[in-house]
Motif scaffolding. Sequence first.
Motif, PDB file in Angstrom:
ATOM      1  N   ALA A 193       0.663 -16.196 -30.364  1.00 26.64           N
ATOM      2  CA  ALA A 193       1.641 -16.455 -29.301  1.00 26.64           C
ATOM      3  C   ALA A 193       0.935 -16.877 -28.017  1.00 26.64           C
ATOM      4  CB  ALA A 193       2.503 -15.207 -29.058  1.00 26.64           C
ATOM      5  N   PHE A 194      -0.207 -16.257 -27.710  1.00 26.57           N
ATOM      6  CA  PHE A 194      -0.965 -16.641 -26.515  1.00 26.57           C
ATOM      7  C   PHE A 194      -1.419 -18.095 -26.638  1.00 26.57           C
ATOM      8  CE2 PHE A 194      -4.878 -17.079 -24.053  1.00 26.57           C
ATOM      9  CZ  PHE A 194      -4.430 -16.689 -22.805  1.00 26.57           C
TER      10      PHE A 194
ATOM     11  N   LEU B 190       7.553 -16.194 -27.626  1.00 29.35           N
ATOM     12  CA  LEU B 190       6.557 -15.971 -26.569  1.00 29.35           C
ATOM     13  C   LEU B 190       6.832 -14.717 -25.743  1.00 29.35           C
ATOM     14  CD1 LEU B 190       6.217 -19.646 -25.285  1.00 29.35           C
ATOM     15  CD2 LEU B 190       4.747 -18.446 -26.917  1.00 29.35           C
ATOM     16  N   ALA B 191       7.958 -14.081 -25.988  1.00 30.65           N
ATOM     17  CA  ALA B 191       8.376 -12.949 -25.157  1.00 30.65           C
ATOM     18  C   ALA B 191       7.361 -11.807 -25.165  1.00 30.65           C
ATOM     19  CB  ALA B 191       9.748 -12.447 -25.591  1.00 30.65           C
ATOM     20  N   ALA B 192       6.808 -11.481 -26.323  1.00 28.23           N
ATOM     21  CA  ALA B 192       5.884 -10.346 -26.409  1.00 28.23           C
ATOM     22  C   ALA B 192       4.593 -10.623 -25.642  1.00 28.23           C
ATOM     23  CB  ALA B 192       5.581 -10.013 -27.864  1.00 28.23           C
TER      24      ALA B 192
ATOM     25  N   LEU C 174      -3.900 -14.689 -14.040  1.00 24.46           N
ATOM     26  CA  LEU C 174      -3.162 -13.816 -14.956  1.00 24.46           C
ATOM     27  C   LEU C 174      -3.598 -14.001 -16.403  1.00 24.46           C
ATOM     28  CD1 LEU C 174       0.519 -14.172 -13.665  1.00 24.46           C
ATOM     29  CD2 LEU C 174      -0.941 -12.157 -13.509  1.00 24.46           C
ATOM     30  N   MET C 175      -3.665 -15.245 -16.805  1.00 29.07           N
ATOM     31  CA  MET C 175      -3.934 -15.525 -18.212  1.00 29.07           C
ATOM     32  C   MET C 175      -5.409 -15.297 -18.567  1.00 29.07           C
ATOM     33  SD  MET C 175      -1.247 -18.641 -18.645  1.00 29.07           S
ATOM     34  CE  MET C 175      -1.448 -18.890 -20.390  1.00 29.07           C
TER      35      MET C 175
ATOM     36  N   ILE D 233       1.108  -9.800 -20.862  1.00 29.66           N
ATOM     37  CA  ILE D 233       0.369 -10.317 -19.703  1.00 29.66           C
ATOM     38  C   ILE D 233       0.903  -9.686 -18.418  1.00 29.66           C
ATOM     39  CG2 ILE D 233      -0.110 -12.375 -18.325  1.00 29.66           C
ATOM     40  CD1 ILE D 233      -0.065 -13.941 -21.051  1.00 29.66           C
ATOM     41  N   CYS D 234       2.222  -9.614 -18.293  1.00 29.60           N
ATOM     42  CA  CYS D 234       2.828  -9.027 -17.099  1.00 29.60           C
ATOM     43  C   CYS D 234       2.482  -7.544 -16.982  1.00 29.60           C
ATOM     44  CB  CYS D 234       4.335  -9.218 -17.118  1.00 29.60           C
ATOM     45  SG  CYS D 234       4.853 -10.926 -16.864  1.00 29.60           S
TER      46      CYS D 234
END
Length: 68
Positions: free
Chosen positions: A26-27, A52-54, A7-8, A59-60
């Motif tokens: 944030a990443f 970290l929400a954004a 994913l990352m 990513i999702c």
Amino acid sequence: MRELDVLMTNWLEKAYLEASPELQAAFESLLDQEDDAIWDWMMGRATPPDSLAAVVASICERHAGPQQ
């Protein structure tokens, strides 16, 4: 965790350079978190911190959307 790596890495390779400086930062902060916590955030079992929400959402969304 192999699933997180996929994913990352996908996000890093395809979205990082085009992301805002805030999302890039944030990443980088996300990389300092525990794998179990990140996995729970990615799976929607827990809510990530506001900072970290954004990036978690980005990513999702990349994973759920059409692959480019």
